[in-house]
Design a protein around this motif. Sequence first.
Motif, short mmCIF file in Angstrom:
data_model
loop_
_atom_site.label_atom_id
_atom_site.label_comp_id
_atom_site.label_asym_id
_atom_site.label_seq_id
_atom_site.Cartn_x
_atom_site.Cartn_y
_atom_site.Cartn_z
N UNK A 41 5.58 -5.40 44.18
CA UNK A 41 5.42 -5.32 42.83
C UNK A 41 3.90 -5.30 42.60
N UNK A 96 2.48 -2.12 43.51
CA UNK A 96 2.69 -1.16 42.70
C UNK A 96 2.16 -1.16 41.19
N UNK A 97 1.51 -2.38 40.74
CA UNK A 97 1.11 -2.39 39.52
C UNK A 97 -0.63 -2.27 39.47
N UNK A 148 -5.52 -6.90 37.71
CA UNK A 148 -3.98 -6.67 37.35
C UNK A 148 -3.10 -7.22 38.39
N UNK A 189 -0.44 -9.96 37.77
CA UNK A 189 1.18 -10.20 38.35
C UNK A 189 1.34 -11.63 38.80
#
Lengths: 301, 612
Positions: free
Chosen positions: B343, B346-347, B428, B432
């Motif tokens: 994740x 991915x972000x 970012x 997360x």
Amino acid sequence: MSQATAPYLGTVPPEFRRPSLWTISWRAITRKPSRVIGIVIILFFTLMAIFGPMLYPKQLPINPAELYAPPSWAHPLGTDFEGTSVLAEIITGSRYVLSAAALAAVFTIGFGTLAGVVSGYFLGSTDQIIMRVTDFILTIPGFPLLIVLSTIWSFGSPIAMGLVLGLTGWGGLARAVRSQTLSLRERGFIEAARGLGLSNSHIITREILPNISPYIAMNLLLSVTGGIYAEVGLFFLGVIPFQSNNWGVMLNLAFSNGAMYTPQSLLYMVSPMACILLVTFGIVLTLDAFDEILNPRLREG
Amino acid sequence: MNKISAITSAALLATLLAGGGALAAAKPVATSSTPYVTIAGINQGGPMNWFSPEGNVYPGMDLEPLAYHKLEGTNINAFFAGGGLASKWQTSNGGHTLTVWLNPKDRWSNGQAVTSSDVVTSMALYFVAGDAQGFDLGSVKALGPKEIQFNEVAGDNYNAFSRSILEEYILPASVYGGVLPKNIWSIIDQSIYSGTNAKLIKEATAAQATLSTLNKTKLDTLAPKTDVSAGPYYISSLSPDEIIMTKNPYFYDANKISIDTVDMRNNASNSTVFEWLRGGQIYQGTSGGMSLELVHELAKTPGNVYYHIPAYVTAQLAFNEKDYPYGMVQVRQAIAYLLNKHTIWQIAEPTGGTRSLFSDGMIDAQTEEYLDPSQKAALNPYTPNQQAAAKLLESVGFTKKGSQWYTPKGQVFSINIMNVSGFNDWIEAGSVMESELNSFGIKTKQTVVATFAEYEQNQTNGEYAVQFWIGSLGPWIYNTYDRLYGAIDGYAQNGTKLQYTPASKKDGGNWLDFPQTVKVKGYGTVNPGKLTNELSGNLTQAQTKTIVAKLAAVTNQYVPVITLWNYAQAGFVNTNLFTDYPLNNQQLMVSTEGQYPPIGGWETFGYVHPKQ
């Protein structure tokens, strides 16, 4: 023989009763539709800041399957870089942004008014000292100073942010309030109050402050917009305690991630900008209503 | 409207339409005089000085190395044929002596020949700057106008000795020589003494101080008025936001340089680069923080071609084990279980990286190169598992009350992830992690520091407990583990000795504070600092693999860092006016992207030409 008349002890007839502040406010606000719109906008954002965050969990959920998703029923303003609802961020982020701006305005007005009135009323060495301090504050470039301060202060709470914005922004108001106080202190009613032996604190709080209150109130509202610009500017520049739902951080990440070049993520960038614009718009529309409420000479019959 | 004016208008309209049609149909063409527009980091107001922290000179453009090294994982002495100022070189004396012959065609942009004197001066400058000590250079001797001999410090056995010299950029003695005193080599000789004689140690300390002063007062502050270059270009115009590079007519391979002018715009912000890429205004550009949507959007611009090349760099989350409670391995392991690396990747870095599969401190490509299948299978991938994390925390006395975890001391377990403003992928990723850890009940926030310089300084001073860190930095496996168990863990080589500085020593640079020895499953007691240092010696591939397997196991088991993703070099080239980009030559792409902008290196190796 004249008949002795009883002294008049009755109350003012109802038709001459001084209207209450609420009545004056209501009349002033409803006199123009623009003022109503302004008040509605301010109330809307105030309620959003107070109650909005209660509608969402403290930690907004992320969703990698919905990065920069377009608007939908679930996410009316789309999603951001981590799939979090932009609407949720706007609402939960409003508390910090607006409370910091409001506190900044209160601190600005508090420091500025106190310094200006004391300086203008007492004159002499008090005036000299306060005005030199004011000049010093005015000569420091405010925004660069904030950037420097942000390296040593976390600004994690809106109180800290508001206090710093207030501490760096009161100079101009102090000068203006001093000028008004200087003018007022030479007026007859102040001379009379002095002649009657009223205390300085009575004269300042009961005679001078009410006369400059319209100006202070106007500045209070304008300081809120100034506070929003300054803090969002700091967050936008990245000198921040990182909170992904802060409007300035949203703008920063939207710009640096190229959100403005991809239509589906446009709302991520536009939403905080629209909120800042709306708050400013609301304040500007409300300003003249406040002026009328606090300044009897401006009230229309 | 009368007839004449109607005819005139119709004729005019027809002419305009025909002209417009012709324009629309015309294919863009370029000549050698068409400027190649690209981006570069410009230090506004900085001098044209390679050693200045704010310098404006560019490897592969106006800086030329002796040879262009290849980024090959298992061969650190791999070089491209045909590039660089050296026409040939030879190692002797068991790899401790290197002899280099300069290309007879090497000339500076002022027409003067590049000589061995320039090379010797350059090496003295690298001593002043503190670099040459790092590659164990002992002495340099000019054997002739084009022949130079380099000797390693006696007793040292550094396997990148030759490579480190060959990849250095050679500076003109006519420009830089003035900063060196006449007795510079006797000062250098004194400074590199590492014996036990008290008098000589004292002299060495004084000589090191002299070099340091020289560096700060003269070398760093040098501001040449003109750019004298041995590379394919020299700076003909320097302004805060734009640099114009003009072809060096005396370049040794000038016939390969088919573009006369390179216009380098300052890449002040991501959004500016995005704007230029979208407008097709720059012919090569790269930027961090590109979402997939943005890549698709930029690819719509006519001529824009996207490239994505794996790089030998990783993003890691590092712990300072001196700070409570990160000294407990169970805590670090628990955090590794709580972070969903897929994740996060991915972000945070969907286009500029690939997710990390192995938590062993290496980039995944290195893991594939160095570990056998059984060794890879033994590594814990730390697949997200909240139950495992909870169990680990409870095993060392952490408790959960309500939705919040508390440390054994009864304090709220809170994590402050340190980050840098402008590093969007890190920010970012931090966001997360904040979400994932808060959801689990660990109070987590992210603090963003205004500048990287401030971040780096505070990090070195050990002021951060949890922070981002760039891992690997190149394909060489020694570098990879030296980034972990080298300076930041208190290890430094002084002459032939490996010295250790504990984290408790102020300004010692040890902020990782990993234990000096640990017990590792299947390997017994291991000293990662010592093992890492051994990787810098002349080892066989089998010996290297044995050490790497141990270090991978240590890192995986004790989690001093969590590797988040492997970086990739991603960007666009525009083919409207220029063609023949080396997009299919992965080795050249990955190697020349280190020189930025890469156009000079591309041309040197025969790529990129105006579209005729």
